[in-house]
Design a protein around this motif. Sequence first.
Motif, PDB file in Angstrom:
ATOM      1  N   PRO A 132       6.643 -19.309  -6.072  1.00  0.00           N
ATOM      2  CA  PRO A 132       5.945 -18.019  -6.218  1.00  0.00           C
ATOM      3  C   PRO A 132       4.917 -17.769  -5.112  1.00  0.00           C
ATOM      4  N   SER A 133       4.148 -18.768  -4.756  1.00  0.00           N
ATOM      5  CA  SER A 133       3.115 -18.560  -3.734  1.00  0.00           C
ATOM      6  C   SER A 133       3.720 -18.345  -2.354  1.00  0.00           C
ATOM      7  N   LEU A 134       4.806 -19.049  -2.060  1.00  0.00           N
ATOM      8  CA  LEU A 134       5.469 -18.823  -0.769  1.00  0.00           C
ATOM      9  C   LEU A 134       6.058 -17.416  -0.729  1.00  0.00           C
ATOM     10  N   LEU A 135       6.632 -16.995  -1.852  1.00  0.00           N
ATOM     11  CA  LEU A 135       7.174 -15.635  -1.929  1.00  0.00           C
ATOM     12  C   LEU A 135       6.060 -14.607  -1.723  1.00  0.00           C
ATOM     13  N   ALA A 136       4.902 -14.879  -2.301  1.00  0.00           N
ATOM     14  CA  ALA A 136       3.773 -13.942  -2.159  1.00  0.00           C
ATOM     15  C   ALA A 136       3.382 -13.765  -0.690  1.00  0.00           C
ATOM     16  N   CYS A 137       3.560 -14.826   0.103  1.00  0.00           N
ATOM     17  CA  CYS A 137       3.211 -14.739   1.529  1.00  0.00           C
ATOM     18  C   CYS A 137       4.072 -13.721   2.261  1.00  0.00           C
ATOM     19  N   SER A 138       5.256 -13.477   1.737  1.00  0.00           N
ATOM     20  CA  SER A 138       6.210 -12.572   2.369  1.00  0.00           C
ATOM     21  C   SER A 138       5.684 -11.144   2.470  1.00  0.00           C
ATOM     22  N   ASP A 139       4.773 -10.792   1.578  1.00  0.00           N
ATOM     23  CA  ASP A 139       4.188  -9.452   1.636  1.00  0.00           C
ATOM     24  C   ASP A 139       2.756  -9.427   1.103  1.00  0.00           C
ATOM     25  N   VAL A 140       2.588  -9.544  -0.202  1.00  0.00           N
ATOM     26  CA  VAL A 140       1.270  -9.227  -0.777  1.00  0.00           C
ATOM     27  C   VAL A 140       0.144 -10.116  -0.257  1.00  0.00           C
ATOM     28  N   MET A 141       0.418 -11.414  -0.077  1.00  0.00           N
ATOM     29  CA  MET A 141      -0.650 -12.284   0.444  1.00  0.00           C
ATOM     30  C   MET A 141      -0.896 -11.964   1.915  1.00  0.00           C
ATOM     31  N   GLY A 142       0.172 -11.752   2.657  1.00  0.00           N
ATOM     32  CA  GLY A 142       0.010 -11.365   4.067  1.00  0.00           C
ATOM     33  C   GLY A 142      -0.669 -10.015   4.206  1.00  0.00           C
ATOM     34  N   THR A 143      -0.381  -9.135   3.277  1.00  0.00           N
ATOM     35  CA  THR A 143      -0.982  -7.799   3.329  1.00  0.00           C
ATOM     36  C   THR A 143      -2.462  -7.851   2.964  1.00  0.00           C
ATOM     37  N   GLY A 144      -2.798  -8.635   1.970  1.00  0.00           N
ATOM     38  CA  GLY A 144      -4.217  -8.816   1.630  1.00  0.00           C
ATOM     39  C   GLY A 144      -4.979  -9.453   2.788  1.00  0.00           C
ATOM     40  N   TRP A 145      -4.292 -10.372   3.464  1.00  0.00           N
ATOM     41  CA  TRP A 145      -4.900 -11.061   4.609  1.00  0.00           C
ATOM     42  C   TRP A 145      -5.195 -10.059   5.732  1.00  0.00           C
ATOM     43  N   TYR A 146      -4.206  -9.223   6.007  1.00  0.00           N
ATOM     44  CA  TYR A 146      -4.389  -8.200   7.044  1.00  0.00           C
ATOM     45  C   TYR A 146      -5.507  -7.224   6.654  1.00  0.00           C
ATOM     46  N   ALA A 147      -5.540  -6.833   5.391  1.00  0.00           N
ATOM     47  CA  ALA A 147      -6.610  -5.919   4.950  1.00  0.00           C
ATOM     48  C   ALA A 147      -7.969  -6.521   5.278  1.00  0.00           C
ATOM     49  N   ALA A 148      -8.105  -7.803   5.015  1.00  0.00           N
ATOM     50  CA  ALA A 148      -9.385  -8.476   5.259  1.00  0.00           C
ATOM     51  C   ALA A 148      -9.679  -8.577   6.759  1.00  0.00           C
ATOM     52  N   LEU A 149      -8.667  -8.894   7.555  1.00  0.00           N
ATOM     53  CA  LEU A 149      -8.878  -8.972   9.008  1.00  0.00           C
ATOM     54  C   LEU A 149      -9.168  -7.584   9.582  1.00  0.00           C
ATOM     55  N   ALA A 150      -8.430  -6.574   9.103  1.00  0.00           N
ATOM     56  CA  ALA A 150      -8.628  -5.210   9.610  1.00  0.00           C
ATOM     57  C   ALA A 150     -10.043  -4.734   9.292  1.00  0.00           C
ATOM     58  N   ALA A 151     -10.602  -5.226   8.195  1.00  0.00           N
ATOM     59  CA  ALA A 151     -11.962  -4.838   7.809  1.00  0.00           C
ATOM     60  C   ALA A 151     -12.993  -5.833   8.350  1.00  0.00           C
ATOM     61  N   GLU A 152     -12.533  -6.750   9.207  1.00  0.00           N
ATOM     62  CA  GLU A 152     -13.422  -7.716   9.855  1.00  0.00           C
ATOM     63  C   GLU A 152     -14.252  -8.538   8.871  1.00  0.00           C
ATOM     64  N   VAL A 153     -13.589  -8.957   7.793  1.00  0.00           N
ATOM     65  CA  VAL A 153     -14.233  -9.861   6.836  1.00  0.00           C
ATOM     66  C   VAL A 153     -14.540 -11.185   7.529  1.00  0.00           C
TER      67      VAL A 153
END
Lengths: 340, 340
Positions: free
Chosen positions: A141-162
Amino acid sequence: MRGAVLHAPGDVRLDQREDPAVVAPTDAVIRTVAACVCGSDLWGYRGVDPVTRPTPMGHEYVGVVEEVGADVELVRPGQFVVGSFFASDNTCPNCLNGYQSNCLHRQPLGAIGCQAEYVRIPLADGTLVATPGTPDDAFIPSLLACSDVMGTGWYAALAAEVGPGKTVAVVGDGAVGLCAVIAARELGAERIVAMSRHASRQRLATEFGATDVVTERGDEGIARIREMTGGIGADAVLECVGTEQAMAQALRSARPGGNVGFVGVPHGVAVDGRELFNSHVALRGGPAPVRAYLPDLVERVLDGRIDPGRVFDLDLPLEQVAEGYRAMDERRAIKALLRP
Amino acid sequence: MRGAVLHAPGDVRLDQREDPAVVAPTDAVIRTVAACVCGSDLWGYRGVDPVTRPTPMGHEYVGVVEEVGADVELVRPGQFVVGSFFASDNTCPNCLNGYQSNCLHRQPLGAIGCQAEYVRIPLADGTLVATPGTPDDAFIPSLLACSDVMGTGWYAALAAEVGPGKTVAVVGDGAVGLCAVIAARELGAERIVAMSRHASRQRLATEFGATDVVTERGDEGIARIREMTGGIGADAVLECVGTEQAMAQALRSARPGGNVGFVGVPHGVAVDGRELFNSHVALRGGPAPVRAYLPDLVERVLDGRIDPGRVFDLDLPLEQVAEGYRAMDERRAIKALLRP
């Protein structure tokens, strides 16, 4: 093979589809180990996006490589792989700049349909990341999450310069919003405010690292964030919904000079130039360049540092794909995992 | 004293106005050595912004301190000072975050009117920067430029994350756009593309550090920038106009993952959320926190490293303020300096 097809709003079926095969020499075909339903799949399911013809569904996947084309060099048959929802060559200027989801040769996996027993992955070397060996089932499940939602949350945080010491607000308590909480924590945020009205999602957000929960929305939600930040607003706001209301809430919750990362696919969102000007807030969004983060995220999962797979609170055989959509549409489930 | 007042679109007059005095204990009163006409003053002059009553004009100034209030500690009578177009306390959280133009106690100098013989400066300690000694007359134009246009160009470049090795496009060849070229050069940009159709402005842009000039506008301008950047777009685009066309040109000239800094006051600008999403471009704008950059910019001027005062191609006595507006409106002048 069998694969999910959206025939009309509310009508997803597991149809017999043609078996995928290597077409281009850079293709791979994988046997899907797990796929899932995305919040963005609901735009069509709910009829917000038009459904003009039967459409294969799904863009998230993990699987085992069955076959590769003649030009595939890095990915080998038998490997367990995670891939992003855009195929990318990972060599063009946009990829080298870290924006693989804007690859000059990108192909959306959503157009191929990954809620299926097998998937053809274009540009396999630039799209897929193999795990070292075959991972334990518990990691699926966690590897599957990386395919989109975890990667997308990660990008959201980077885009917002967290970063370390920052105060972060997360708008949206779907799977992406919850993964954005994980990302904010991993990137060192000091305070993470999850905006959620649902007890079970609040609980998961807190377990993922949220330090505060705000249940208010709209103007009241904005007022609460300001109250919590000395009247100023959050340093970073992660917009994980895509509606005009969510965007307005995000922009107005950020402090002057703060950042909004927006990853909900915008539906009817227009940003007023003068308001953005006066706010001094920076705005960056887009489909996440998941491929850029996959090696790191896979490692964090296998090291046990992050467990985004917990967003899957419904685990179904692929046969029950229609129930997966229904449960997410009715918000009975955060995210439905599908096993062929 | 005498000061410029806008009575109606096209009608600026030098009126007799009340002599400014220290009102709050944090005020200073300065004798204006030089003021000027801003591109943004033309919004009212042209009737784009409504003129509902006689309005004192001007927000850019250098001068000599005449008098200070009881709580002013840093600024002393007799000092030569440069100030920003927003008064700021320079101590509130927004100021400490580097956004003095969003100070919790900010006051727009434009509402006070600096095209005048004397000006009351609120929050003098947080707004004014004194030069070491009285500068040579030759530096007056460049120091005056720091009060707004040079500081604004600097902010545009920082907001767009200009740095060493970057390719930068500047939309707008007014004084701000030209100063943005200086900023891009000072911040280490490798390639600086000035978008301009006017020979004299192209020449100044080149002397300021532009490596290329693009005369095309709109879709053709965007196509030229892409052509010059391997089909990708510029790393950073500085939008120094404020119209919808200029913003569209800026956003579409930036590469995926690039940055747009926008400092033209937006008039009728709405940014489509989906387009911004798909572009991966980050957008930050606003009134420049000039106060944050003044110490550094003043030093660069006095060291002879930058000479933004060259944007003043018309030097008039304050009596001829109406001619200053006319010349800028008709684009006969880039920027008019006014000497009381």
